[in-house]
Design a protein around this motif. Structure first.
Motif, PDB file in Angstrom:
ATOM      1  N   LEU A  55      17.200  53.761 192.665  1.00  0.00           N
ATOM      2  CA  LEU A  55      15.986  52.958 192.503  1.00  0.00           C
ATOM      3  C   LEU A  55      15.795  52.537 191.051  1.00  0.00           C
ATOM      4  N   ASP A  56      16.173  53.413 190.115  1.00  0.00           N
ATOM      5  CA  ASP A  56      16.021  53.136 188.681  1.00  0.00           C
ATOM      6  C   ASP A  56      17.264  52.496 188.066  1.00  0.00           C
ATOM      7  N   TYR A  57      18.244  52.144 188.872  1.00  0.00           N
ATOM      8  CA  TYR A  57      19.548  51.718 188.383  1.00  0.00           C
ATOM      9  C   TYR A  57      19.461  50.621 187.324  1.00  0.00           C
ATOM     10  N   HIS A  58      18.614  49.636 187.522  1.00  0.00           N
ATOM     11  CA  HIS A  58      18.535  48.504 186.592  1.00  0.00           C
ATOM     12  C   HIS A  58      17.487  48.695 185.507  1.00  0.00           C
ATOM     13  N   ASN A  59      16.811  49.818 185.508  1.00  0.00           N
ATOM     14  CA  ASN A  59      15.800  50.105 184.484  1.00  0.00           C
ATOM     15  C   ASN A  59      16.420  50.891 183.343  1.00  0.00           C
ATOM     16  N   HIS A  60      15.830  50.753 182.151  1.00  0.00           N
ATOM     17  CA  HIS A  60      16.274  51.584 181.029  1.00  0.00           C
ATOM     18  C   HIS A  60      15.998  53.035 181.386  1.00  0.00           C
ATOM     19  N   ARG A  61      16.993  53.870 181.194  1.00  0.00           N
ATOM     20  CA  ARG A  61      16.853  55.283 181.560  1.00  0.00           C
ATOM     21  C   ARG A  61      16.982  56.126 180.314  1.00  0.00           C
ATOM     22  N   GLY A  62      16.058  56.998 180.120  1.00  0.00           N
ATOM     23  CA  GLY A  62      15.981  57.785 178.898  1.00  0.00           C
ATOM     24  C   GLY A  62      16.657  59.132 179.001  1.00  0.00           C
ATOM     25  N   LYS A  64      15.640  61.941 179.950  1.00  0.00           N
ATOM     26  CA  LYS A  64      15.352  62.787 181.119  1.00  0.00           C
ATOM     27  C   LYS A  64      16.233  62.440 182.313  1.00  0.00           C
ATOM     28  N   ASP A  65      16.967  61.352 182.218  1.00  0.00           N
ATOM     29  CA  ASP A  65      17.858  60.959 183.290  1.00  0.00           C
ATOM     30  C   ASP A  65      18.942  62.025 183.454  1.00  0.00           C
ATOM     31  N   PRO A  66      19.274  62.409 184.696  1.00  0.00           N
ATOM     32  CA  PRO A  66      20.288  63.446 184.908  1.00  0.00           C
ATOM     33  C   PRO A  66      21.658  63.121 184.294  1.00  0.00           C
ATOM     34  N   ALA A  67      21.994  61.847 184.181  1.00  0.00           N
ATOM     35  CA  ALA A  67      23.300  61.459 183.637  1.00  0.00           C
ATOM     36  C   ALA A  67      23.272  61.276 182.125  1.00  0.00           C
ATOM     37  N   ALA A  68      22.108  61.414 181.491  1.00  0.00           N
ATOM     38  CA  ALA A  68      21.964  61.121 180.059  1.00  0.00           C
ATOM     39  C   ALA A  68      22.980  61.847 179.174  1.00  0.00           C
ATOM     40  N   PRO A  69      23.252  63.135 179.375  1.00  0.00           N
ATOM     41  CA  PRO A  69      24.232  63.796 178.495  1.00  0.00           C
ATOM     42  C   PRO A  69      25.625  63.158 178.584  1.00  0.00           C
ATOM     43  N   TYR A  70      25.995  62.696 179.773  1.00  0.00           N
ATOM     44  CA  TYR A  70      27.309  62.061 179.949  1.00  0.00           C
ATOM     45  C   TYR A  70      27.314  60.659 179.356  1.00  0.00           C
ATOM     46  N   VAL A  71      26.200  59.963 179.465  1.00  0.00           N
ATOM     47  CA  VAL A  71      26.079  58.647 178.839  1.00  0.00           C
ATOM     48  C   VAL A  71      26.254  58.789 177.330  1.00  0.00           C
ATOM     49  N   GLU A  72      25.599  59.789 176.740  1.00  0.00           N
ATOM     50  CA  GLU A  72      25.707  60.019 175.294  1.00  0.00           C
ATOM     51  C   GLU A  72      27.153  60.293 174.895  1.00  0.00           C
ATOM     52  N   ARG A  73      27.850  61.095 175.672  1.00  0.00           N
ATOM     53  CA  ARG A  73      29.241  61.416 175.368  1.00  0.00           C
ATOM     54  C   ARG A  73      30.116  60.169 175.448  1.00  0.00           C
ATOM     55  N   LEU A  74      29.886  59.342 176.454  1.00  0.00           N
ATOM     56  CA  LEU A  74      30.653  58.107 176.609  1.00  0.00           C
ATOM     57  C   LEU A  74      30.391  57.163 175.446  1.00  0.00           C
ATOM     58  N   LEU A  75      29.155  57.056 175.026  1.00  0.00           N
ATOM     59  CA  LEU A  75      28.807  56.132 173.943  1.00  0.00           C
ATOM     60  C   LEU A  75      29.270  56.632 172.567  1.00  0.00           C
ATOM     61  N   ARG A  76      29.492  57.940 172.428  1.00  0.00           N
ATOM     62  CA  ARG A  76      30.018  58.497 171.166  1.00  0.00           C
ATOM     63  C   ARG A  76      31.515  58.294 171.029  1.00  0.00           C
ATOM     64  N   PRO A 105      24.023  49.836 183.895  1.00  0.00           N
ATOM     65  CA  PRO A 105      23.532  48.702 183.110  1.00  0.00           C
ATOM     66  C   PRO A 105      22.949  49.226 181.795  1.00  0.00           C
ATOM     67  N   GLY A 106      23.274  48.557 180.718  1.00  0.00           N
ATOM     68  CA  GLY A 106      22.818  49.007 179.405  1.00  0.00           C
ATOM     69  C   GLY A 106      23.758  50.012 178.767  1.00  0.00           C
ATOM     70  N   VAL A 107      24.729  50.490 179.535  1.00  0.00           N
ATOM     71  CA  VAL A 107      25.733  51.419 179.006  1.00  0.00           C
ATOM     72  C   VAL A 107      27.088  50.721 178.983  1.00  0.00           C
ATOM     73  N   SER A 108      27.617  50.403 180.151  1.00  0.00           N
ATOM     74  CA  SER A 108      28.933  49.764 180.204  1.00  0.00           C
ATOM     75  C   SER A 108      28.844  48.253 180.428  1.00  0.00           C
ATOM     76  N   GLN A 117      27.839  41.237 181.882  1.00  0.00           N
ATOM     77  CA  GLN A 117      28.424  41.098 180.545  1.00  0.00           C
ATOM     78  C   GLN A 117      28.909  42.487 180.114  1.00  0.00           C
ATOM     79  N   PRO A 118      30.218  42.750 180.111  1.00  0.00           N
ATOM     80  CA  PRO A 118      30.721  44.061 179.695  1.00  0.00           C
ATOM     81  C   PRO A 118      30.237  44.413 178.292  1.00  0.00           C
ATOM     82  N   SER A 119      29.934  45.694 178.085  1.00  0.00           N
ATOM     83  CA  SER A 119      29.379  46.073 176.776  1.00  0.00           C
ATOM     84  C   SER A 119      29.843  47.423 176.256  1.00  0.00           C
ATOM     85  N   LEU A 120      30.845  48.024 176.869  1.00  0.00           N
ATOM     86  CA  LEU A 120      31.310  49.331 176.403  1.00  0.00           C
ATOM     87  C   LEU A 120      32.343  49.133 175.293  1.00  0.00           C
ATOM     88  N   HIS A 121      31.938  48.394 174.272  1.00  0.00           N
ATOM     89  CA  HIS A 121      32.863  47.981 173.221  1.00  0.00           C
ATOM     90  C   HIS A 121      33.143  49.057 172.180  1.00  0.00           C
TER      91      HIS A 121
END
Length: 194
Positions: A55-62, A64-76, A105-108, A117-121
């Motif tokens: 439901l939150d897929y297209h919203n900015h997720r902070g 508290k999102d369950p995937a946030a630690p993995y998103v941070e690792r991917l972006l680092r 969205p907003g990550v990759s 528009q791909p963005s995992l640059h």
């Protein structure tokens, strides 16, 4: 030197894939890279995309999102190395779930006027190290979805022009000590040059 996220997906610690994973981490570390070793099974990663996440897929997720630690690792990460077996001509469910839950969205990618528009640059290099039970011919007949996903989808998502390597040991059902050793030598050389 790079910060490399290694995504590993196999449940058996004594498998050939586990040996490949150890080799990958050892060689990248010995080459001086910072390795973030993400063993999805050992970390008990939940591959299920939950109702609220969808439901939150297209919203900015902070945070508290369950995937946030993995998103941070991917972006680092500056580079990504995937180590997994091919099962039923696809990724193990846990790795597919990582893509579903973390490549957001907003990550990759971003959606601009309904277009992706791909963005995992931040990812400047990709390698996949995998095994198939069947032959390369059988994989080709089936369209070889894992190879196409790595060589096309990931290539289109990461930094434009980033090199993408795909190292596969086919016909594991007929493999020998010699074929496995030869493949490990190939993987070691690739990781040494990474």
């Amino acid at each position: 030197m790079m910060n490399i996220l290694v995504l590993y997906a196999h449940p058996v610690e004594t498998s050939f894939n586990a040996g490949l994973h150890r080799l990958i981490v050892e060689r990248l570390t010995a080459a001086g890279h910072d390795v973030d070793d993400c063993d999805l099974y050992a970390e008990d990663f939940d591959p299920r995309l939950m109702r609220q996440e969808r439901l939150d897929y297209h919203n900015h997720r902070g945070s508290k999102d369950p995937a946030a630690p993995y998103v941070e690792r991917l972006l680092r990460a500056d580079a990504l190395v995937l180590s997994y077996p091919v099962w039923n001509y696809g990724f193990p469910a846990i790795l597919k779930g990582f893509f579903d839950r973390v490549f957001l969205p907003g990550v990759s990618f971003s959606l601009v006027n309904g277009k992706v528009q791909p963005s995992l640059h931040n990812i400047r290099k990709v390698a996949a190290v995998t095994t198939y039970g069947g032959s390369r011919f059988r994989a080709i007949v089936m369209g070889d979805p894992p190879r196409r996903l790595i060589k096309r989808m990931l290539r289109a998502t990461v930094k434009p022009g980033a090199p993408v390597a795909y190292l596969a040991h086919y016909a594991m059902n007929l493999s020998t000590d010699q074929t496995r050793k030869s493949f490990m030598t190939k993987v070691a050389a690739s990781m040494d040059a990474f």
